[in-house]
Motif scaffolding. Structure first.
Motif, short mmCIF file in Angstrom:
data_model
loop_
_atom_site.label_atom_id
_atom_site.label_comp_id
_atom_site.label_asym_id
_atom_site.label_seq_id
_atom_site.Cartn_x
_atom_site.Cartn_y
_atom_site.Cartn_z
N GLU A 195 0.75 -1.33 -0.02
CA GLU A 195 -0.10 0.09 -0.07
C GLU A 195 0.90 1.21 -0.07
OE1 GLU A 195 -2.32 -0.24 3.42
OE2 GLU A 195 -3.83 -1.87 2.49
N GLU A 196 1.68 1.16 0.79
CA GLU A 196 2.96 2.43 0.82
C GLU A 196 3.55 2.51 -0.55
OE1 GLU A 196 4.64 5.59 2.40
OE2 GLU A 196 3.07 4.47 2.79
N LEU A 197 3.93 1.48 -1.30
CA LEU A 197 4.63 1.39 -2.59
C LEU A 197 3.60 2.05 -3.46
CD1 LEU A 197 6.52 -2.08 -2.62
CD2 LEU A 197 7.36 0.43 -2.46
N GLN A 198 2.44 1.60 -3.44
CA GLN A 198 1.36 2.12 -4.31
C GLN A 198 1.07 3.60 -4.01
OE1 GLN A 198 -2.74 0.70 -3.86
NE2 GLN A 198 -2.93 0.77 -6.13
N ARG A 199 1.13 4.25 -2.69
CA ARG A 199 0.72 5.64 -2.56
C ARG A 199 1.92 6.33 -3.09
NH1 ARG A 199 2.53 9.40 0.89
NH2 ARG A 199 3.83 8.05 1.76
N LYS A 200 3.09 5.97 -3.22
CA LYS A 200 4.25 6.53 -3.90
C LYS A 200 4.60 6.34 -5.33
CE LYS A 200 7.00 6.33 0.31
NZ LYS A 200 8.38 5.90 0.98
N ASN A 201 3.57 5.42 -5.98
CA ASN A 201 3.93 5.45 -7.28
C ASN A 201 2.07 5.04 -7.78
OD1 ASN A 201 6.69 4.57 -7.91
ND2 ASN A 201 6.42 3.63 -5.96
N PRO A 202 1.54 6.16 -7.96
CA PRO A 202 0.02 6.00 -8.28
C PRO A 202 -0.51 5.10 -9.50
CG PRO A 202 0.67 8.11 -7.76
CD PRO A 202 1.91 7.39 -7.93
N THR A 203 0.52 4.78 -10.41
CA THR A 203 0.25 3.99 -11.39
C THR A 203 0.34 2.52 -11.11
OG1 THR A 203 2.72 4.02 -12.23
CG2 THR A 203 1.17 5.84 -12.98
N ALA A 204 0.97 2.01 -10.10
CA ALA A 204 0.98 0.67 -9.61
C ALA A 204 -0.28 0.31 -9.09
CB ALA A 204 2.24 0.47 -8.81
N ARG A 205 -0.71 -0.92 -9.28
CA ARG A 205 -1.72 -1.44 -8.81
C ARG A 205 -1.53 -2.56 -7.80
NH1 ARG A 205 -4.81 -4.40 -12.79
NH2 ARG A 205 -2.74 -4.40 -14.23
N MET A 206 -2.21 -2.85 -6.95
CA MET A 206 -1.94 -3.84 -5.81
C MET A 206 -2.97 -4.96 -6.18
SD MET A 206 -1.42 -3.33 -1.77
CE MET A 206 -3.16 -3.34 -1.18
N GLU A 207 -2.40 -6.09 -5.75
CA GLU A 207 -3.44 -7.38 -6.01
C GLU A 207 -3.29 -8.30 -4.84
OE1 GLU A 207 -3.50 -10.11 -9.73
OE2 GLU A 207 -1.89 -11.01 -8.44
N MET A 208 -4.41 -8.56 -4.16
CA MET A 208 -4.40 -9.49 -2.87
C MET A 208 -4.51 -10.87 -3.28
SD MET A 208 -3.61 -7.06 -0.76
CE MET A 208 -4.06 -7.88 0.80
N ARG A 209 -3.57 -11.64 -3.02
CA ARG A 209 -3.96 -13.20 -2.93
C ARG A 209 -4.18 -13.76 -1.80
NH1 ARG A 209 0.39 -15.70 -3.76
NH2 ARG A 209 -0.46 -17.30 -5.27
N ALA A 210 -5.11 -14.68 -1.93
CA ALA A 210 -5.34 -15.61 -0.85
C ALA A 210 -4.47 -16.76 -0.87
CB ALA A 210 -7.02 -15.85 -0.92
N LEU A 211 -4.06 -17.11 0.28
CA LEU A 211 -3.06 -18.48 0.59
C LEU A 211 -3.88 -19.62 0.06
CD1 LEU A 211 -0.31 -19.19 1.28
CD2 LEU A 211 -1.55 -20.14 3.34
N GLN A 212 -3.26 -20.39 -0.98
CA GLN A 212 -3.69 -21.78 -1.56
C GLN A 212 -3.01 -22.80 -0.90
OE1 GLN A 212 -6.79 -21.69 -3.09
NE2 GLN A 212 -6.61 -19.71 -3.09
N PRO A 213 -3.76 -24.09 -0.59
CA PRO A 213 -2.96 -25.15 -0.26
C PRO A 213 -1.61 -25.41 -0.88
CG PRO A 213 -5.28 -25.78 -0.38
CD PRO A 213 -5.05 -24.52 -1.01
N ASP A 214 -1.50 -25.33 -2.21
CA ASP A 214 -0.31 -25.73 -2.74
C ASP A 214 0.56 -24.63 -3.02
OD1 ASP A 214 -2.41 -24.87 -4.52
OD2 ASP A 214 -1.33 -25.46 -6.32
N ASP A 215 0.25 -23.41 -2.36
CA ASP A 215 1.39 -22.20 -2.61
C ASP A 215 2.50 -22.56 -2.24
OD1 ASP A 215 0.04 -20.13 -4.11
OD2 ASP A 215 -1.06 -19.50 -2.55
N THR A 216 3.84 -22.36 -2.61
CA THR A 216 4.92 -22.51 -2.30
C THR A 216 5.67 -21.45 -2.89
OG1 THR A 216 5.79 -23.77 -4.33
CG2 THR A 216 4.64 -25.06 -2.56
#
Length: 794
Positions: A195-216
């Protein structure tokens, strides 16, 4: 052999399990009584002790160490997450979180118990409410946590760092991010950083990922490599661990200050905190980069450094357990003298002697034969810790080699710069007309064995133990005659290091006389081929498949497995011997490691049949839930068995290797099993998170069980089968298998949302509590709770 599954945590690495901890805990600054911005209340912590256990049932205790000692038990809590640890390639192995916690319990004279929570906040809340005592893992020190909990001294330090794919955007400076997607795990302080990086770089987008069982970590990095504008945030200690085995990603700027990694206890526990801090202060030693290797200096530093290779007998990870003949002996030697063991893995294309002479270690060994040629390079050897003859290993697709005379007219393919070349030349001098081909220097010993198995090479020379074990696991290989007497093997030190050599020789002299040493020799160097053909020969229709059919049916039904599959696995594991115990501690009918069993609700001992069966079946069910939906039911079964045998980490490595080989990573036979075999070769396992695996063992394990399972289903055709098996593996090479007609049975798939009866089977009566799930079947309601893990938090 669920042999098995201790899940040690490397402080500077991350594993499949560590992902949950480090993306939701490692840098999490949130109050444990709030979520995200603090507005949402926590759910009641889920405690993962589903089965009633006569030996341990959780309790509420909010007192200090004195009250804990009255209980006789200390409860370590960690996160519910996937199994598997990165193979430590340069670490003090006694400083892994699990090893530290186990040693702490031993010193406090308490029995350790491991609990699991679904999130860091829930784990901390369980400590606060007296349902756990110590949170071990990569937990970040924050002001909020210091106000509410007693935190230990700093174990290590870390910073958050930008990471992208190899062709990703410029991440050398946060100001250069521009039009990128910053993908981070939801509910973590990585999110606050993003969020802080996005605030300093308004053109950037933040994507939230939910943890999956096979996430490594590997899956996340693979995702980054599929996009040119995707960026994530990972702790720097994680990044350094991943760099030890892959380089196909970019690291960029640090985006946080250094953060302390600590353990957590209840606030009013000054005595427990003091004991833990005193313990950690002693254990968390470091070694200067340049240091002498004499005994006085080693004792002063309290650390001894051991150089070895990642390989089949020296050092490897098996089901989450660090093991190997050289490793085990080196660990015993260090423990004997109250030293921490620093393990340094030397690349296979570099010489142990060179690293030893460069001062990178104090002693070295990897089944190293004692020779005058090696001594002339400036090293001294310990007394031999074993003596091993050399033996012919040939392809079963060619005429067998039963005697030395059978070598006439044959070709031996040998690894370069080894004693095998000298032995082969001695055979030629004795009149044997055998052709010698020396492989290129980069061709490994394990690759030559695979070449022989695949018919690309005629025969080779290997250690006798390797010949016997390889031939027992792979029908494509035949062990032939011995070509030398027993050759001594030992450890190396720099020439003239008499003080260290004296200590090593005294230890080896005593240890070789122990029964423990004899068990280790048997475990690492003797074949353990299960008599599948023997059990098949005595099967009779209408007779019980095992003495434990009733118990197996109960556990298999609870977890929706075909009971006959479990019986087949039980024969493979223990030959129906409930008292079976492996040299590394696996117990009972399904050979479950005590710690694994404890973490799924069945503390050892596991020699009582009902406990051993329930622990093994529950663990197999946990593994089955680790695979994504694009793996079909049949392959999910084979993957689960392979992971039960070798550890799910090696299975993940094999899937990634299969993809790199243009094989299907979601199909076991002829695909992932081929990749599993390749992971015995350094050119493949050097890029694998979990390193070397004796791939022939899980491959043969799955084939043996599938063969026996088919025989069992044929003997009991009226029962409901787990799946319609459409694939029949051959018992030799995994490339030329052909399908067979499906068995006449029903297909039970409630685990995956449906129950489909086939046209030739009697319909099953509807049981109470079952709900309609599809047009043609019924299933019990499925729980949405996170499954309990077999391993501790990372």
């Amino acid at each position: 052999m669920v042999e098995k599954h201790s899940h040690s945590i490397l402080l500077f690495t991350i594993t499949v399990a560590a992902i949950t901890l480090l993306f939701t805990a490692g840098c999490d600054n949130r109050d444990p009584k709030s979520e995200k911005t603090g507005a949402r209340a926590l759910k009641t912590p889920r405690e993962y002790h589903v089965e009633k256990d006569t030996r341990f049932e959780n309790y509420t205790e909010s007192g200090d160490l004195k009250a804990i000692k009255k209980r006789g038990t200390i409860r370590f809590i960690t996160l519910a997450a996937n199994e598997g640890d990165l193979l430590p390639r340069a670490a003090i192995v006694t400083q892994l979180h699990y090893e530290l916690a186990t040693d702490l319990a031993k010193r406090l004279k308490l029995t350790p118990r491991w609990l699991a929570a679904a999130s860091p906040e829930q784990a901390l809340q369980m400590i606060q409410s007296g349902r756990a005592d110590v949170f071990t893992g990569n937990l970040t020190r924050t002001k909020q946590r210091e106000q509410k909990f007693a935190l230990s001294e700093t174990i290590t330090r870390s910073r958050q760092q930008l990471v992208s794919g190899v062709n990703g955007p410029d991440i050398s400076n946060p100001s250069k991010l521009g039009d990128v997607i910053i993908s981070v795990m939801e509910g973590s302080t990585y999110a606050a950083t993003a969020e802080e990086l996005q605030r300093k770089n308004p053109t950037a987008r933040m994507e939230m990922r939910a943890l999956q069982p096979d996430d490594t970590v590997d899956n996340i990095l693979d995702s980054l490599n599929q996009s040119n504008n995707l960026v994530t945030v990972i702790d720097s200690n994680i990044v350094e661990g991943v760099k030890s085995y892959r380089d196909d990603f970019k690291t960029g700027a640090f985006v946080s200050e250094e953060e302390d990694i600590v353990w957590a206890m209840r606030k009013d526990s000054p005595e427990l905190k003091l004991r833990i801090n005193n313990f950690l202060t002693r254990k968390m030693v470091t070694v200067p980069k340049e240091r002498k290797a004499d005994w006085a200096t080693i004792k002063k530093s309290r650390v001894i450094r051991f150089l070895t290779y990642n390989g089949p007998t020296s050092y490897f990870m098996w089901k989450g357990v660090l093991m190997g003949f050289d490793y085990d002996l080196a660990k015993k030697f260090a423990d004997k003298h109250d030293l921490e063991l620093e393990l340094v893995v030397v690349p296979h294309d570099e010489a142990l002697i060179d690293w030893l002479k460069a001062g990178r270690g104090d002693f070295a060994g990897a089944s190293t034969t004692i020779t005058d040629q090696r001594k002339s390079q400036g090293v001294d050897f310990s007394i031999p810790y074993i003596a091993m003859p050399e033996q012919i290993l040939s392809s079963s697709s060619k005429p067998p080699i039963h005697s030395l005379q059978d070598l006439n007219g044959r070709t031996l393919t040998l690894r370069a710069f080894t004693i095998f070349e000298d032995i082969a030349k001695s055979l030629q001098k004795s009149g044997i007309q055998v052709k010698i081909e020396i492989a290129a220097p980069e061709v490994s010993y394990e690759r030559i064995v695979n070449m022989v198995a695949e018919g690309e090479a005629d025969a080779t020379i290997v250690d006798a133990s390797a010949a016997e074990v390889s031939a027992s696991l792979r029908d494509e290989l035949l062990a032939g005659p011995l070509v030398s007497g027993p050759l001594p093997q030992g450890w190396m030190v720099i020439k003239g290091n008499e003080s260290l050599l004296k200590k090593m020789n005294a230890f080896l002299t005593r240890y070789k006389k122990s029964s423990e040493y004899a068990k280790k020799v048997g475990f690492y160097f003797k074949p353990n081929k299960q008599g599948t053909e023997k059990i098949l020969a005595r099967l009779r229709p209408g007779e019980a498949l095992s003495p434990y059919d009733k118990l197996v049916k109960q556990s298999a039904s609870e977890h929706e497995f075909d009971w006959r599959l479990i019986v087949a696995q039980m024969w493979q594991e223990s030959s129906f011997n409930p008292k079976a115990e492996s040299p590394v501690g696996a117990q009972g009918l399904l050979q479950v490691m005590p710690r694994t069993a404890e973490e799924v609700g069945y503390p050892p001992p596991l020699f009582e049949p009902v406990r051993g069966i329930k622990a093994g079946v529950k663990y197999l069910d946990w593994i089955r839930n680790r695979f994504p939906g694009n793996v079909n039911l049949e392959n999910r079964l084979w993957f689960s068995l392979a992971a039960y045998n070798a550890g799910i980490g090696h299975l993940y490595d094999a899937q990634r290797t299969a993809k790199a080989l243009n094989l299907d990573p979601n199909v076991w036979f002829d695909n992932v099993e081929v990749a599993m075999l390749k992971l015995s070769e350094p050119r493949y396992f050097k890029n694998a998170r979990y390193g070397f695996v004796r791939g022939a063992e899980p491959v043969q394990y799955v084939r043996n069980i599938s063969k026996l399972y088919r025989a069992y289903t044929a003997l009991t055709p009226g029962e409901v089968a787990l799946i319609r098996l459409l694939y029949y593996p051959q018992t030799t090479q995994p490339r030329h298998s052909a399908p067979i007609p499906p068995f006449r049975s029903s297909v039970l798939s409630c685990q995956y949302g449906y129950l489909r009866p086939s046209g030739d089977a009697q319909p099953r009566p509807l049981q109470a509590g079952m709900l309609r799930q599809s047009a043609d079947g019924f299933c019990r309601p499925q729980s949405t709770a996170t499954p309990a893990p077999p391993g501790p938090a990372r």
